[in-house]
Write a protein that holds these residues in place. Structure first.
Motif, mmCIF file in Angstrom:
data_model
loop_
_atom_site.group_PDB
_atom_site.id
_atom_site.type_symbol
_atom_site.label_atom_id
_atom_site.label_comp_id
_atom_site.label_asym_id
_atom_site.label_seq_id
_atom_site.Cartn_x
_atom_site.Cartn_y
_atom_site.Cartn_z
ATOM 1 N N THR A 135 0.827 -1.198 0.000
ATOM 2 C CA THR A 135 0.000 0.000 0.000
ATOM 3 C C THR A 135 0.866 1.255 0.000
ATOM 4 O OG1 THR A 135 -1.759 -1.163 1.193
ATOM 5 C CG2 THR A 135 -1.818 1.242 1.234
ATOM 6 N N MET A 136 1.898 1.257 0.812
ATOM 7 C CA MET A 136 2.770 2.432 0.908
ATOM 8 C C MET A 136 3.437 2.754 -0.423
ATOM 9 S SD MET A 136 3.018 3.983 3.949
ATOM 10 C CE MET A 136 4.704 4.556 4.206
ATOM 11 N N VAL A 137 3.921 1.738 -1.137
ATOM 12 C CA VAL A 137 4.619 2.006 -2.409
ATOM 13 C C VAL A 137 3.649 2.154 -3.572
ATOM 14 C CG1 VAL A 137 6.723 0.849 -1.649
ATOM 15 C CG2 VAL A 137 4.998 -0.459 -2.927
ATOM 16 N N GLY A 138 2.387 1.782 -3.372
ATOM 17 C CA GLY A 138 1.397 1.942 -4.429
ATOM 18 C C GLY A 138 1.419 0.840 -5.465
ATOM 19 N N ALA A 139 1.543 -0.414 -5.032
ATOM 20 C CA ALA A 139 1.531 -1.540 -5.970
ATOM 21 C C ALA A 139 0.206 -1.572 -6.734
ATOM 22 C CB ALA A 139 1.734 -2.850 -5.214
ATOM 23 N N LYS A 140 0.288 -1.986 -8.009
ATOM 24 C CA LYS A 140 -0.909 -1.999 -8.853
ATOM 25 C C LYS A 140 -1.092 -3.339 -9.550
ATOM 26 C CE LYS A 140 -0.822 2.966 -9.861
ATOM 27 N NZ LYS A 140 -0.786 3.987 -10.937
ATOM 28 N N ARG A 141 -2.347 -3.638 -9.826
ATOM 29 C CA ARG A 141 -2.673 -4.856 -10.560
ATOM 30 C C ARG A 141 -2.035 -4.850 -11.951
ATOM 31 N NH1 ARG A 141 -7.140 -3.659 -7.438
ATOM 32 N NH2 ARG A 141 -8.238 -5.409 -6.424
ATOM 33 N N SER A 142 -1.915 -3.674 -12.561
ATOM 34 C CA SER A 142 -1.392 -3.584 -13.927
ATOM 35 C C SER A 142 0.032 -4.116 -14.032
ATOM 36 C CB SER A 142 -1.446 -2.137 -14.424
ATOM 37 O OG SER A 142 -0.696 -1.279 -13.578
ATOM 38 N N LEU A 143 0.843 -3.941 -12.987
ATOM 39 C CA LEU A 143 2.206 -4.467 -13.011
ATOM 40 C C LEU A 143 2.192 -5.987 -12.953
ATOM 41 C CD1 LEU A 143 5.252 -4.200 -12.984
ATOM 42 C CD2 LEU A 143 5.150 -3.746 -10.520
ATOM 43 N N VAL A 144 1.343 -6.537 -12.094
ATOM 44 C CA VAL A 144 1.221 -7.991 -11.996
ATOM 45 C C VAL A 144 0.734 -8.563 -13.326
ATOM 46 C CG1 VAL A 144 0.101 -9.896 -10.774
ATOM 47 C CG2 VAL A 144 0.786 -7.837 -9.522
ATOM 48 N N GLU A 145 -0.226 -7.893 -13.952
ATOM 49 C CA GLU A 145 -0.747 -8.341 -15.243
ATOM 50 C C GLU A 145 0.341 -8.318 -16.306
ATOM 51 O OE1 GLU A 145 -3.301 -9.750 -16.199
ATOM 52 O OE2 GLU A 145 -4.902 -9.375 -14.774
ATOM 53 N N ALA A 146 1.176 -7.281 -16.301
ATOM 54 C CA ALA A 146 2.259 -7.187 -17.282
ATOM 55 C C ALA A 146 3.250 -8.332 -17.107
ATOM 56 C CB ALA A 146 2.970 -5.844 -17.154
ATOM 57 N N LEU A 147 3.549 -8.684 -15.870
ATOM 58 C CA LEU A 147 4.450 -9.802 -15.609
ATOM 59 C C LEU A 147 3.822 -11.117 -16.069
ATOM 60 C CD1 LEU A 147 5.736 -8.826 -12.049
ATOM 61 C CD2 LEU A 147 7.048 -8.754 -14.179
#
Length: 285
Positions: A135-147
């Motif tokens: 939450t602090m770093v702002g993880a996003k679903r879009s990065l996981v999807e790209a991987l």
């Protein structure tokens, strides 16, 4: 590996660890501290009461801490209240200002849908501490999807936080792949991004004859500051097809091609520093 390289990589790992793992155990009571961090930015630090020596912190635009009144930092005893809302979850915090800082407690609420999304993508469910870091770093679903779309191995929640903290974006992953770079280990993206290895840098190496350099060697070149112009300066002196290890050694030793004298036998002579001729004989053809 050259000593300076080993030191550099140790520094990267230490930096990433500090940035992303401060709250690696389940949280109890979260304490916050907010201070100014330059124009239009605030520094938010969190710590657990049971582990006061371990913190997690990041800078945010003022609007990123919804409801925070920056003017409160100019006076003591002013109540403050704000929320940090990101895809993984939210922090709701309240406290008071004192000494140009604001301090108080936070309550964390993770988004169950985000945790379920990570599990469905092939990652394990994050601990509460990891959830807060995401939450602090702002993880996003879009990065996981790209991987996932790129068929990369899924990182751990801690690894995802590290990728996000270094600003490894879906676009970065795609453009690096288009440049011919698909790291075997997903975590290598952290090192590549920390060193600012970009498609433009890769293209510059290609122009001087260094195409498809292995990721490990690419990291060594960038870590030592070996540029296309540095390589070209040797090529103009007749030293072509130097190996990456030779280029790294030359750069680490601070040896420039203009310092090299040339004899009829094409062996390096007349170096400016004592002992350099012997070094150059070993490094150059």
């Amino acid at each position: 590996m050259h000593r300076s390289l080993a030191f550099f990589f140790a520094l990267i790992l230490a930096t990433v660890s500090i940035a992303t793992t401060g709250l690696a155990a389940d949280a109890d009571i979260l304490r916050f501290e907010v201070s100014n961090s330059g124009k239009d930015r605030l520094q938010l630090a969190l710590r657990r009461n049971q582990a006061p020596g371990r913190t997690s912190g990041s800078t945010f635009e003022v609007r990123g801490l919804a409801g925070f009144d920056r003017a409160a930092l100019t006076r003591d005893g002013v109540p403050v209240r704000f929320a940090l809302v990101r895809e993984p979850g939210r922090l709701d915090c309240s406290g008071r200002s004192e000494g140009r800082r604001a301090r108080g407690n936070c309550r964390f609420t993770g988004d169950p849908a985000f945790a379920s999304f990570l599990v469905a993508a092939g990652m394990r469910r994050p601990t509460e501490g990891e959830w807060i870091d995401l939450t602090m770093v702002g993880a996003k679903r879009s990065l996981v999807e790209a991987l996932r779309q790129g068929r990369y191995a899924m990182p751990s929640p801690r690894g995802l936080a590290g990728l996000t903290a270094l600003n490894v974006t879906p676009d970065y992953i795609r453009t690096m792949a288009a440049s011919g770079y698909r790291p075997r280990r997903t975590e290598d993206f952290i090192t590549l991004k920390a060193l600012d290895v970009s498609p433009a840098y890769i293209a510059s190496l290609k122009r001087v004859g260094y195409d498809r350099v292995p990721v490990e060697e690419l990291i060594q070149l960038k870590a030592l500051g070996v540029t296309a112009e540095f390589i070209a300066s040797y090529q103009r002196r007749g030293y072509r097809n130097l190996s990456v290890s030779r280029l790294v050694q030359l750069k680490a030793l601070g040896i420039l091609p203009e310092e090299i004298g040339r004899s009829g036998s094409r062996r390096p002579v007349a170096m400016t520093s004592e002992g350099a001729p012997a070094i150059m004989s070993a490094l150059l053809p």
